[in-house]
Design a protein around this motif. Structure first.
Motif, PDB file in Angstrom:
ATOM      1  N   ARG A 539      42.666  41.893  44.754  1.00  0.00           N
ATOM      2  CA  ARG A 539      43.791  41.687  43.834  1.00  0.00           C
ATOM      3  C   ARG A 539      44.319  40.262  43.977  1.00  0.00           C
ATOM      4  O   ARG A 539      44.217  39.630  45.029  1.00  0.00           O
ATOM      5  CB  ARG A 539      44.921  42.670  44.146  1.00  0.00           C
ATOM      6  N   GLU A 540      44.920  39.772  42.893  1.00  0.00           N
ATOM      7  CA  GLU A 540      45.510  38.434  42.910  1.00  0.00           C
ATOM      8  C   GLU A 540      46.834  38.439  43.671  1.00  0.00           C
ATOM      9  O   GLU A 540      47.661  39.326  43.499  1.00  0.00           O
ATOM     10  CB  GLU A 540      45.735  37.936  41.480  1.00  0.00           C
ATOM     11  N   SER A 541      47.013  37.441  44.506  1.00  0.00           N
ATOM     12  CA  SER A 541      48.268  37.250  45.231  1.00  0.00           C
ATOM     13  C   SER A 541      48.287  35.810  45.718  1.00  0.00           C
ATOM     14  O   SER A 541      47.284  35.283  46.206  1.00  0.00           O
ATOM     15  CB  SER A 541      48.370  38.218  46.411  1.00  0.00           C
ATOM     16  N   GLY A 544      45.174  33.028  45.097  1.00  0.00           N
ATOM     17  CA  GLY A 544      43.803  33.532  44.981  1.00  0.00           C
ATOM     18  C   GLY A 544      43.762  35.049  45.015  1.00  0.00           C
ATOM     19  O   GLY A 544      44.742  35.719  44.704  1.00  0.00           O
ATOM     20  N   ARG A 545      42.606  35.565  45.413  1.00  0.00           N
ATOM     21  CA  ARG A 545      42.392  37.014  45.465  1.00  0.00           C
ATOM     22  C   ARG A 545      42.006  37.394  46.883  1.00  0.00           C
ATOM     23  O   ARG A 545      40.992  36.937  47.412  1.00  0.00           O
ATOM     24  CB  ARG A 545      41.274  37.436  44.499  1.00  0.00           C
ATOM     25  N   TYR A 591      48.160  34.754  50.600  1.00  0.00           N
ATOM     26  CA  TYR A 591      47.846  36.103  50.157  1.00  0.00           C
ATOM     27  C   TYR A 591      48.972  37.104  50.458  1.00  0.00           C
ATOM     28  O   TYR A 591      48.978  38.213  49.920  1.00  0.00           O
ATOM     29  CB  TYR A 591      46.561  36.599  50.836  1.00  0.00           C
TER      30      TYR A 591
END
Length: 623
Positions: A539-541, A544-545, A591
């Motif tokens: 997931r994106e955060s 980045g992912r 992240y």
């Protein structure tokens, strides 16, 4: 008027008891003009549940509750000896629609066989009055338009629910036996003056077991003709669980043989057969791509996506509510709903009938009753061909999320290898998913939002998906539990040892060193923690992912973010550096922003590096 002493003598009670009954207004007309009670001459003895000794006894007959019909598919027996949920209005629905051949596709254990036997008993000509089995049912109140059909048709009835064998030869022998038994039910044809000699010779071959495979493919066509000649009325043909042997053929490598046989078998029965009044079939899948029903343009399919007949398979809420009132467990409705409700047939909300009756009969203990009735072959087959994207979506479903999927009701098992995304269609029709939102497309497929229907199915997803990802047989769940315990205890050394232990026992799976495979491994190990954590993947955060995050459901637990790296042939020092690089990436790309915005204060970051069967983990804060 009489005194208390006189009444006491007549009723066999004490004078004190009569006084007490008068005080409590239990004797109508009793008055007390002075110090003594006066009682009417015609007063009757009240039932107040007492005798002279003063001990309570019950004067009311105890109502014996009927048992629940666990595993009962015989309609006559079910409606007379057990608690029966009246589904007889299915008959009215059918007679109003008058479809020549109807196919009902529903998940297993949703009452298909019992309903088909109900249709058999209602329509079939019999020497006894079978109308007595319906006179207290809903269909009888609908009037002569419907009851005039009762007991008026010859019926051919076959159920394939137990045709589950490892070879085509054994399967054909079982079908031969089923046809032998059904022909035996119509032995009057051998004595009929309307049955030709060659027909009686054919009948004899079926009965003595000498019929060839070609003979068997014509069985329904020939029997329907003989019955129509004898009775002067075309029969009704009922085929229950028609696709069970076809599923077995796919799993046991005789798919071509069984589909070839069924194509001819059903064609003679349902395609251009003038000796057919009506036909009914039930199954889980609509098998059209293999041309089982080739050219059958009179077939009406009723699936879980259709509004028609929606409430006749499975239990509706009013039916469940009435059942729980009857057994005195209405207070458990919320728990039962969470575990066994949630299916959608058309727009009708449906409870799993097998699980509901087991739940009530077992004292309202919530367990996965339905999933324990078989090996969940559908889910096993699905997981064999699941891509990384599909695996992630299955985890999203397990977290209670909805997934967008295209549903094709004509999909078959062997199409999975060509298009693995078809697994959602199989899972939906087999009862593992529901579709709260659906949109019909021009090509006949549906674009749907699908999700897991209830806690019972969530339990099987968890156990089956975990077993698949952990390559069951190579490791027990003990190792997965060890991983979970290590994370709870912030024990990095134990965590690293647990993961290494798994990989050491499963070395053959890691020769490629693909990062995606390690990703699936860790997701599988994390599955045991889904009660305490919400698991997210890719997931994106931040910038980045991330690979994997575990968001705590209770803020007393730390959040966990994992970044995975893999390279083959690394030295121990190089693997340490790769793990450190993965850990740095978590901080550099922020992240943890998603968790922080959710109010998670303590966050554990793990950089994990794989090389073959070796694993190194770096953490922040240090463990």
């Amino acid at each position: 008027m009489k005194t208390c002493k006189q009444i006491a003598s007549e009723w066999g009670l004490s004078e004190r008891t009569i006084n007490d009954l008068c005080k409590r207004n239990k004797i109508p007309g009793a008055v007390k003009p002075g110090k003594s009670w006066q009682i009417p001459d015609d007063a009757t003895k009240p039932i107040d549940k007492r005798i002279v000794s003063g001990k309570y006894i019950s004067h009311e007959k105890k109502v014996e509750k009927k048992p629940l019909p666990i595993g009962i598919s015989d309609y006559v027996r079910a409606q007379s000896d057990y608690y029966y949920v009246d589904k007889t209005l299915l008959i009215r629905e059918f007679l109003d629609r008058k479809s020549l051949v109807s196919l009902f596709t529903r998940p297993r254990r949703f009452g298909k066989t019992l309903n088909m036997d109900m249709l058999r008993v209602f329509f079939e000509i019999s020497e006894i009055d079978t109308g007595v089995y319906f006179q207290d049912k809903a269909i009888w109140k609908c009037g002569g338009k419907y009851t005039q059909h009762q007991g008026k048709y010859p019926v051919i009835f076959l159920t394939f629910k137990d045709v589950k064998f490892d070879s085509w030869e054994a399967t054909l022998d079982k079908i031969r036996g089923l046809l032998q038994a059904e022909f035996g039910r119509h032995s009057e044809l051998m004595e009929s003056g309307k049955t030709a000699r060659y027909e009686k010779e054919y009948f004899a071959r079926i009965m003595d077991g000498s019929a060839t495979e070609v003979d068997l493919t014509s069985a329904l066509e020939n029997l329907s003709r003989m019955l129509a000649e004898h009775y002067g009325r075309a029969p009704i043909i009922i085929i229950d669980e028609y696709d069970t042997p076809i599923q077995e053929g796919y799993a046991k490598d005789f798919y071509d043989e069984i589909t070839g046989f069924m194509r001819n078998f059903f064609s003679g029965a349902f395609k251009d057969n003038r000796n057919l009044s009506y036909g009914f079939l039930t199954g889980i899948l609509r098998i059209a791509q293999e041309s089982i029903f080739s050219g059958l343009n009179n077939l009406t399919v009723n699936s879980v996506m259709d509004e028609e007949y929606a409430g006749f398979f499975g239990f509706t809420y009013p039916e469940v509510h009435q059942m729980m009132e009857y057994y005195g467990v209405a207070g458990m409705e919320d728990e039962l709903k969470a575990w066994y409700d949630g299916y959608l047939f058309g727009s009708e909300e449906i409870y799993n009938p097998w699980s509901v009756i087991n739940y009530i009969s077992k004292g309202c203990i919530p367990l996965a009753y339905w999933v324990n009735t078989g090996k969940n072959e559908v889910l096993e087959d699905v997981l064999r061909v699941a891509t990384d994207d599909i695996t992630e979506r299955l985890y999203a479903l397990l977290q209670g999320e909805m997934v967008i999927a295209r549903i094709d009701e004509n999909v078959l098992y062997r199409s999975l290898s060509e298009e693995p995304a078809n697994i959602y269609s199989l899972l939906l029709v087999a009862g593992y998913l529901k579709a709260p939102k659906k949109e019909l497309q021009a090509d006949g497929t549906y674009l749907c939002e699908v999700m897991i229907p209830n806690r019972e199915i969530a339990a099987v997803y968890k156990s089956e998906i975990l077993a698949h990802l952990l390559q069951i047989g190579a490791i027990t769940k003990t190792t997965a539990n060890k991983v979970a315990e290590s994370l709870y205890a912030n024990d990095l050394q134990n965590l690293q040892q647990a993961i290494a232990e798994y990989m050491d026992k499963s070395i053959s799976f890691y020769d490629s060193g693909a990062e995606g495979f390690y990703h699936g491994l860790i997701l599988g190990l994390m599955a045991l923690m889904d009660n305490q954590y919400k698991i997210k993947s890719n997931r994106e955060s931040g910038k980045g992912r991330y690979d994997i995050s575990l968001i705590p459901r209770n803020k007393k637990h730390p959040g966990i973010i994992m970044e995975l790296k893999s390279e083959t042939g690394l030295s121990e020092e190089a693997q340490e550096k790769l793990a450190a690089k993965a850990l740095d990436q978590i901080s550099h790309k922020q992240y943890d922003m998603e968790m922080q915005s959710d109010g998670v204060e303590k966050i554990l970051k793990l950089g994990i590096a794989f090389s073959g069967k070796k694993v190194k983990i770096k953490s922040f804060p240090d463990l």
